[in-house]
Design an enzyme around this catalytic site. Structure first.
Site, PDB file in Angstrom:
ATOM      1  N   HIS A 178       0.806  -1.221   0.000  1.00  0.00           N
ATOM      2  CA  HIS A 178       0.000   0.000   0.000  1.00  0.00           C
ATOM      3  C   HIS A 178       0.839   1.271   0.000  1.00  0.00           C
ATOM      4  O   HIS A 178       0.359   2.324  -0.433  1.00  0.00           O
ATOM      5  CB  HIS A 178      -0.914   0.018   1.226  1.00  0.00           C
ATOM      6  CG  HIS A 178      -1.952  -1.062   1.225  1.00  0.00           C
ATOM      7  ND1 HIS A 178      -3.057  -1.048   0.399  1.00  0.00           N
ATOM      8  CD2 HIS A 178      -2.055  -2.203   1.948  1.00  0.00           C
ATOM      9  CE1 HIS A 178      -3.797  -2.126   0.617  1.00  0.00           C
ATOM     10  NE2 HIS A 178      -3.200  -2.854   1.543  1.00  0.00           N
ATOM     11  N   GLN A 211      -0.160 -14.513   3.102  1.00  0.00           N
ATOM     12  CA  GLN A 211      -1.164 -13.800   3.889  1.00  0.00           C
ATOM     13  C   GLN A 211      -2.555 -14.365   3.634  1.00  0.00           C
ATOM     14  O   GLN A 211      -3.040 -14.388   2.510  1.00  0.00           O
ATOM     15  CB  GLN A 211      -1.119 -12.303   3.566  1.00  0.00           C
ATOM     16  CG  GLN A 211      -1.827 -11.468   4.608  1.00  0.00           C
ATOM     17  CD  GLN A 211      -1.245 -10.074   4.726  1.00  0.00           C
ATOM     18  OE1 GLN A 211      -0.083  -9.846   4.375  1.00  0.00           O
ATOM     19  NE2 GLN A 211      -2.034  -9.141   5.224  1.00  0.00           N
ATOM     20  N   GLU A 266      -6.232 -13.706   4.137  1.00  0.00           N
ATOM     21  CA  GLU A 266      -7.067 -12.537   4.426  1.00  0.00           C
ATOM     22  C   GLU A 266      -8.359 -12.494   3.613  1.00  0.00           C
ATOM     23  O   GLU A 266      -8.975 -11.437   3.494  1.00  0.00           O
ATOM     24  CB  GLU A 266      -6.255 -11.255   4.202  1.00  0.00           C
ATOM     25  CG  GLU A 266      -5.555 -11.173   2.851  1.00  0.00           C
ATOM     26  CD  GLU A 266      -4.627  -9.982   2.738  1.00  0.00           C
ATOM     27  OE1 GLU A 266      -4.758  -9.032   3.546  1.00  0.00           O
ATOM     28  OE2 GLU A 266      -3.776  -9.975   1.833  1.00  0.00           O
ATOM     29  N   ALA A 275      -8.119  -7.456   9.079  1.00  0.00           N
ATOM     30  CA  ALA A 275      -8.930  -6.376   8.517  1.00  0.00           C
ATOM     31  C   ALA A 275      -9.558  -6.784   7.188  1.00  0.00           C
ATOM     32  O   ALA A 275     -10.782  -6.712   7.007  1.00  0.00           O
ATOM     33  CB  ALA A 275      -8.079  -5.121   8.349  1.00  0.00           C
ATOM     34  N   ASP A 276      -8.721  -7.220   6.246  1.00  0.00           N
ATOM     35  CA  ASP A 276      -9.263  -7.663   4.957  1.00  0.00           C
ATOM     36  C   ASP A 276     -10.124  -8.913   5.130  1.00  0.00           C
ATOM     37  O   ASP A 276     -11.109  -9.100   4.411  1.00  0.00           O
ATOM     38  CB  ASP A 276      -8.134  -7.933   3.965  1.00  0.00           C
ATOM     39  CG  ASP A 276      -7.666  -6.668   3.269  1.00  0.00           C
ATOM     40  OD1 ASP A 276      -8.525  -5.914   2.780  1.00  0.00           O
ATOM     41  OD2 ASP A 276      -6.457  -6.423   3.223  1.00  0.00           O
TER      42      ASP A 276
END
Length: 275
Positions: free
Chosen positions: A45, A149, A151, A175-176
């Site tokens: 990001h 990851q 997610e 979060a995701d």
């Protein structure tokens, strides 16, 4: 064994990590002095370049911290350039299937475990200052931690297949994951907690290390799950919290001073004018 594996061996509590979203050696140095053990270098990001990422890895090593680069995706060029920076961990976001994970391993490991490109002078191989390059490559294969990851709902559904892939460990992105499960931002919602339990069970069954990026209210939950690395915050959040705290304290002090001054004025005796 990976360098991360060695660091967590015998630990009864998770290593604490912190994320760098921009290039700031001073922030990393302060974090290390405060006791954070793992530096997350954010390239999914944020706008950190590979040159800056390599420098942050260098700094982290000098400070006694482990370093993790989260790349943007699993394209060969991203995996290779991150690997050449010499981090201790490379994290692949959105690792939704065993096929994606196997491709990641292919690019991140030298033969015979993978098909990583032959480059003899990166930081990861001490710039070629080794007695035997093949031996150094084999050593790096065992020392570099590749994390995938988890997610999304898709990844949770295939978690046993993903964890069955050799040569990877697991990073949980609450979060995701909460957004994918239809409860965005509610990271301790029962459906997220249930998914976390499935991930942890599969990871432990396949003897995988587990890291997580957690909001502050969830620290106790993830610590109770037995994660190996707990990423606690990031540079932007620290800056924001610091500014908010200073502004709040200053505003409260000014309000208190004004209130005291007004009270003093109101209680002051009124001088009588003699006629």
């Amino acid at each position: 064994m990976s360098r991360l594996g060695k660091a967590v061996s015998g630990q009864s509590s998770p290593l604490l990590g912190i994320a760098a979203y921009f290039y700031d050696p001073m922030f990393l140095e302060m974090a290390a002095k405060l006791g954070f053990r793992v530096a997350w270098i954010e390239m999914e990001h944020a706008f950190i370049t590979f040159a800056e990422a390599a420098d942050l890895c260098r700094i982290a090593t000098g400070l006694g911290m482990l370093s993790m680069i989260r790349i943007a995706d699993g394209r060969r060029e991203n995996v290779l350039k991150a690997a050449e920076c010499g981090p201790d961990i490379i994290d692949l976001p959105m690792a939704d299937s065993p096929e994606i994970v196997r491709e990641f391993v292919k690019h991140g490991r030298f033969r015979p475990e993978g098909a990583r490109g032959y480059f003899s002078v990166p930081r990861a191989l001490d710039y070629g200052l080794v007695d035997s390059l093949p031996a150094a490559q084999a050593k790096l294969n065992s020392e570099l931690c590749l994390m995938v990851q988890i997610e999304t709902e898709e990844a949770v559904k295939r978690i046993d297949e993903i964890c069955a892939v050799d040569g990877v460990d697991v990073f949980i992105g609450p979060a995701d994951l909460s957004a994918s499960l239809g409860v965005p931002g509610r990271t301790t919602h029962p459906v997220v907690v249930e998914a976390a339990g499935r991930i942890m069970q599969a990871a432990r069954h396949h003897k995988k290390l587990v890291a997580v990026g957690s909001p502050l209210p969830d620290f106790e939950f993830w610590a109770s799950q037995g994660v190996d690395v707990l990423f606690c915050t990031n540079d932007v959040a620290c800056l924001r919290i610091g500014l908010q705290t200073v502004l709040k304290n200053a505003s409260e002090a000014i309000t208190k001073a004004r209130t005291a001054s007004s009270a003093q004025f109101e209680n002051a005796p009124v001088a009588r004018v003699q006629s």
